[in-house]
Design an enzyme around this catalytic site. Structure first.
Site, short mmCIF file in Angstrom:
data_model
loop_
_atom_site.label_atom_id
_atom_site.label_comp_id
_atom_site.label_asym_id
_atom_site.label_seq_id
_atom_site.Cartn_x
_atom_site.Cartn_y
_atom_site.Cartn_z
N GLY A 1 0.76 -1.24 0.00
CA GLY A 1 0.00 0.00 0.00
C GLY A 1 0.78 1.28 0.00
O GLY A 1 0.19 2.37 -0.07
N GLU B 1 3.89 -6.65 1.24
CA GLU B 1 3.26 -6.97 -0.05
C GLU B 1 3.13 -5.73 -0.92
O GLU B 1 2.02 -5.31 -1.25
CB GLU B 1 1.85 -7.53 0.21
CG GLU B 1 1.80 -8.76 1.08
CD GLU B 1 0.38 -9.09 1.53
OE1 GLU B 1 -0.52 -8.23 1.43
OE2 GLU B 1 0.16 -10.22 1.99
N PRO B 2 4.22 -5.10 -1.30
CA PRO B 2 4.09 -3.90 -2.14
C PRO B 2 3.76 -4.27 -3.58
O PRO B 2 4.29 -5.26 -4.11
CB PRO B 2 5.47 -3.26 -2.05
CG PRO B 2 6.41 -4.39 -1.78
CD PRO B 2 5.63 -5.44 -1.02
N GLY B 3 2.87 -3.54 -4.19
CA GLY B 3 2.54 -3.73 -5.59
C GLY B 3 2.81 -2.44 -6.35
O GLY B 3 3.72 -2.33 -7.17
N ARG B 4 2.01 -1.44 -6.01
CA ARG B 4 2.06 -0.15 -6.72
C ARG B 4 3.45 0.47 -6.70
O ARG B 4 3.93 0.96 -7.71
CB ARG B 4 1.07 0.81 -6.05
CG ARG B 4 0.85 2.11 -6.79
CD ARG B 4 -0.03 3.05 -5.97
NE ARG B 4 -1.26 2.44 -5.53
CZ ARG B 4 -2.40 2.45 -6.23
NH1 ARG B 4 -2.46 3.07 -7.38
NH2 ARG B 4 -3.48 1.85 -5.74
N CYS C 1 -17.23 6.55 -26.06
CA CYS C 1 -18.44 7.37 -25.97
C CYS C 1 -18.96 7.46 -24.55
O CYS C 1 -20.02 6.92 -24.23
CB CYS C 1 -19.53 6.78 -26.86
SG CYS C 1 -18.94 6.57 -28.52
N TYR D 1 -1.74 -1.26 -11.92
CA TYR D 1 -3.18 -1.11 -12.07
C TYR D 1 -3.53 -0.41 -13.39
O TYR D 1 -4.49 0.35 -13.47
CB TYR D 1 -3.79 -0.38 -10.85
CG TYR D 1 -3.40 -1.05 -9.55
CD1 TYR D 1 -3.95 -2.28 -9.21
CD2 TYR D 1 -2.45 -0.49 -8.70
CE1 TYR D 1 -3.59 -2.92 -8.04
CE2 TYR D 1 -2.06 -1.12 -7.53
CZ TYR D 1 -2.64 -2.34 -7.21
OH TYR D 1 -2.25 -3.00 -6.06
C1 LIG Z 1 -3.81 -4.61 -3.19
C2 LIG Z 1 -3.12 -5.31 -2.11
C3 LIG Z 1 -1.73 -5.14 -1.93
C4 LIG Z 1 -0.90 -4.20 -2.76
O1 LIG Z 1 -1.23 -2.87 -2.61
P1 LIG Z 1 -0.31 -1.77 -3.32
O2 LIG Z 1 -0.99 -0.51 -3.02
O3 LIG Z 1 -0.29 -2.08 -4.76
O4 LIG Z 1 1.04 -1.86 -2.70
C5 LIG Z 1 -1.11 -5.88 -0.95
N1 LIG Z 1 -1.80 -6.73 -0.16
C6 LIG Z 1 -3.13 -6.91 -0.30
C7 LIG Z 1 -3.83 -7.86 0.59
C8 LIG Z 1 -3.84 -6.21 -1.27
O5 LIG Z 1 -5.16 -6.38 -1.40
#
Ligand SMILES: *Cc1c(COP(=O)(O)O)cnc(C)c1O
Length: 433
Positions: free
Chosen positions: A251, A287-290, A358, A387
């Site tokens: 997050g 758990e970093p994604g973004r 549209c 995303y």
């Molecule tokens: C979406 C999510 C993440 C990743 O969040 P980011 O904002 O992309 O870092 C990690 N853990 C869980 C459980 C999520 O749902």
């Protein structure tokens, strides 16, 4: 200090820089990719993906840890292969993501399974293929997982996701840690739920999980949540549970608007983790994604028309909301820049930047100062690596756009644009028609 860091960040957060007035992805001029694959397309930088992963490695240095890339942000096989090669784990939220992770070579012991609605079938898939842990989010899920595990003659390693009831101070659609959100079990009931989990024959309780939202731009909400997790760790240990792993979620936010945002750095985040939960002797997972994928990607698009409207100009692009839905869905900001830099001194005019779909929702930005642009000119959306492609659709029968990976002076298409024949032939006409 803060300012110096911000400067460093602005300079070094990604590898998309102008050289001689032309935007490059690492060592490749963006127009060269556009000429080869056509627009619109996503473009990712391997060096940036790698750098972002390493920032977290540095941030947690000294603590036993595993960085589990949240692959829902960008689940292309090539991106996963890079992460797997760096030693990352992954956080998956569906059987499809589990299969993608395995296909990219991530070993089961580095896969954690999150999500509020895991099905029995998904549980079986992960238990037979190998899993580090399930992050369980409810009592019914816990009971089903135990049943499935018992039926397979195994025990499922679990953490329970607790909802710490803190305000993540982010967009409402991506806040997950308030009591009104659907995620996890209320932290106040945790001891009771852990007692039930420990009594279930198919489960092995290994730790605690928490994830309070996405695009967090302050550390305070994390700090509040992690302090609650630290207290809970002690309480659960007193109750006799062997809490040895803390999954602290993802997050961490990124600077979508470069001129106007300074989210916390991974290093500061890591120091806070050490301060709040570092003395518990637990293995830490994040758990970093973004933050890993977001600023490692551009969306590159061409101008179709410049249309003079009443009191405003519209820049109509060949990219649309189906390719990048974040502005339409979350009101999200993306910096949008010309690929060929305007000469110094050129006057910038406010432009609404829109796609051809549209719907008025198909608006990427309003009133953005841009140099004069003409049909065929290229623009790049920054911070589009997370995303973006994963949330794309073929609305308006617009083919999914290709994804390209750049590595130094090489680039490769890592997902090709489908042909119209492929798109149409996915439908079938029943025999009575
Ligand atoms: C979406 C999510 C993440 C990743 O969040 P980011 O904002 O992309 O870092 C990690 N853990 C869980 C459980 C999520 O749902």
């Amino acid at each position: 200090m803060r300012t110096l860091r911000n400067l460093l960040r602005a300079a070094g957060m990604d590898h998309f820089l102008y050289r001689d007035g032309i935007l490059h992805a690492e060592d490749v001029p963006v127009p060269e990719i556009a000429a080869s694959v056509g627009t619109p397309f996503y473009c990712y930088s391997q060096a940036t993906l790698t750098r972002h992963y390493r920032l977290f490695e540095e941030a947690l240095d000294g603590l036993p840890h595993l960085i589990c890339y949240a692959m829902k942000a960008n689940s292309n096989q090539a991106v996963l292969k890079i992460m797997a090669g760096l030693g990352a784990g992954v956080d998956v939220v569906s059987g499809g993501e589990y299969r993608r992770a395995v296909a990219a070579g991530v070993p089961g012991e580095r896969i954690v399974f999150s999500g509020v609605g895991k099905t029995g079938e998904e549980m079986r898939l992960a238990l037979s293929g190998g899993i580090r842990q399930f992050n369980v989010e409810s009592e019914p899920e816990m009971r089903l997982l135990s049943e499935v595990a018992v039926s397979m003659g195994v025990r499922a390693p679990v953490t329970i996701r607790v909802n710490p009831d803190v305000d993540a101070k982010t967009h409402e659609k991506i806040a997950t840690g308030k009591s009104e959100n659907k995620f996890g079990i209320p932290i106040a009931r945790a001891r009771e739920v852990y007692a039930e989990a420990a009594a279930l024959p198919g489960l092995e309780v290994v730790g605690i999980d928490v994830h309070i939202g996405s695009q967090l731009i302050q550390l305070e909400p994390y700090e509040q949540a992690y302090r609650k997790v630290a207290d809970l760790t002690r309480a659960l240990r007193e109750d006799g549970h062997d809490i040895r792993r803390l999954d602290l979620g993802g997050g961490l936010g990124i600077p979508y608007e470069r001129s106007n945002s300074a989210p916390p750095l991974p290093l500061d985040y890591g120091a806070m983790v050490k301060r709040t939960v570092g003395d518990l002797g637990c293995e830490i997972e994040i758990e970093p994604g973004r933050l890993i994928a977001g600023n490692a990607g551009l969306l590159v698009s061409s101008v179709i028309y410049l249309k003079h409207g009443e009191g405003r100009d519209f820049l109509i692009l060949d990219a649309a909301m189906n390719d990048l839905i974040r502005p339409a869905m979350y009101g999200a900001w993306h910096d949008i820049v010309p690929v060929v830099e305007a000469p110094a001194g050129v006057e910038l005019g406010p432009c609404d930047i829109v796609g051809p779909v549209c719907e008025s929702g198909d608006t990427f930005a309003r009133g953005r100062p841009l140099p004069p642009l003409a049909t065929g000119d290229l623009v790049a959306f920054r911070s589009a690596g997370a995303y973006g492609a994963v949330m794309a659709s073929e609305y308006n029968s617009r083919p999914l756009i290709p994804e390209v990976l750049v590595h130094e002076h090489h680039f490769a298409v890592i997902r090709a644009r489908p042909s119209y024949e492929e798109i149409i032939s996915r439908d079938t006409i029943p025999e009575w028609l």
